[in-house]
Design an enzyme around this catalytic site. Structure first.
Site, PDB file in Angstrom:
ATOM      1  CG  HIS A   1      65.707  68.336 -34.923  1.00 20.14           C
ATOM      2  ND1 HIS A   1      65.250  67.722 -33.788  1.00 20.14           N
ATOM      3  CD2 HIS A   1      64.619  68.651 -35.638  1.00 20.14           C
ATOM      4  CE1 HIS A   1      63.940  67.659 -33.825  1.00 20.14           C
ATOM      5  NE2 HIS A   1      63.529  68.221 -34.939  1.00 20.14           N
ATOM      6  N   PRO A   2      69.341  70.131 -33.264  1.00 14.58           N
ATOM      7  CG  PRO A   2      69.407  69.902 -30.933  1.00 14.58           C
ATOM      8  CD  PRO A   2      68.447  70.075 -32.097  1.00 14.58           C
TER       9      PRO A   2
ATOM     10  CB  SER B   1      67.169  69.513 -27.221  1.00 17.69           C
ATOM     11  OG  SER B   1      66.386  69.481 -28.383  1.00 17.69           O
TER      12      SER B   1
ATOM     13  CD  GLU C   1      63.274  65.690 -26.284  1.00 14.78           C
ATOM     14  OE1 GLU C   1      62.059  65.939 -26.243  1.00 14.78           O
ATOM     15  OE2 GLU C   1      64.019  66.079 -27.213  1.00 14.78           O
ATOM     16  CD  GLN C   2      71.443  66.229 -27.206  1.00 10.72           C
ATOM     17  OE1 GLN C   2      72.617  66.171 -26.847  1.00 10.72           O
ATOM     18  NE2 GLN C   2      71.038  66.996 -28.216  1.00 10.72           N
TER      19      GLN C   2
ATOM     20  CG  PHE D   1      72.040  60.610 -36.235  1.00 15.17           C
ATOM     21  CD1 PHE D   1      71.592  59.522 -36.966  1.00 15.17           C
ATOM     22  CD2 PHE D   1      72.045  60.532 -34.855  1.00 15.17           C
ATOM     23  CE1 PHE D   1      71.150  58.373 -36.330  1.00 15.17           C
ATOM     24  CE2 PHE D   1      71.612  59.383 -34.207  1.00 15.17           C
ATOM     25  CZ  PHE D   1      71.155  58.304 -34.947  1.00 15.17           C
TER      26      PHE D   1
ATOM     27  CB  ALA E   1      62.876  59.473 -30.511  1.00 16.82           C
TER      28      ALA E   1
END
Length: 175
Positions: free
Chosen positions: A74-75, A91, A94-95, A126, A129
């Site tokens: 995961h980034p 991602s 989502e970000q 870290f 969601a």
């Protein structure tokens, strides 16, 4: 989710289609979809919930080293991948939904510092969601979770990864 979107029941999918469609549900970890398909019931996966349950069970039965590799796939939030434009499309979306792509330079610096402290303490990034959170909630969560033990955070992150997978499945299976 970009790419495939299934309108038929997941029970009708061949192995290659299943892995192609669900291999991206877990960040850079298509092995999860491959193993989940191998555990497919004789009648196939009857629903999105059944697919999710099989994927989660696959993660739960993975070795500690495989779980750690999954977390490390995961980034970091607003990290180097985001700056370089190399996040997966999932991602990135989502970000952005959490407001992380619209942060001030000061906020980006602060989040990167918190990410570095978190990774240094726990040995993995870290994970949260992001779609379920705001920028402020993410900052609060990372600060409070820095107080936890490694085992607590390992389990927290695995739960967050499962939630991310559930949300991504909502995007690709129409029921």
């Amino acid at each position: 989710m970009s790419g495939l979107r299934f309108r038929q029941s997941p029970r009708q999918l061949a192995r290659a289609d299943f892995v192609a469609g669900f291999g991206r549900v877990y960040e850079h970890s298509p092995w999860i979809a491959e193993r989940a398909f191998a555990s497919k019931p004789v009648a196939g996966f009857a629903s999105r919930a059944a697919v999710h349950a099989a994927l989660v069970a696959t993660v739960q039965s993975a070795s500690a080293a495989e779980k750690l590799a999954l977390l490390n796939a995961h980034p970091e939030l607003a990290g180097k991948e985001a700056a370089a434009g190399t996040l997966t499309s999932e991602s990135t979306r989502e970000q952005a939904a959490a407001g992380l792509s619209a942060m001030t330079a000061e906020d980006v610096t602060q989040l990167r510092e918190l990410n570095a402290r978190y990774r240094e303490k726990f040995g993995f990034p870290f994970i949260i969601a992001a779609r379920n959170n705001t920028q402020g909630a993410i900052f609060g969560a990372i600060k409070s979770r820095l107080l936890n033990t490694r085992d607590m955070e390992f389990n927290n992150n695995l739960m967050q990864v499962g939630e991310i997978a559930r949300l991504r499945l909502l995007d690709i299976i129409t029921e």
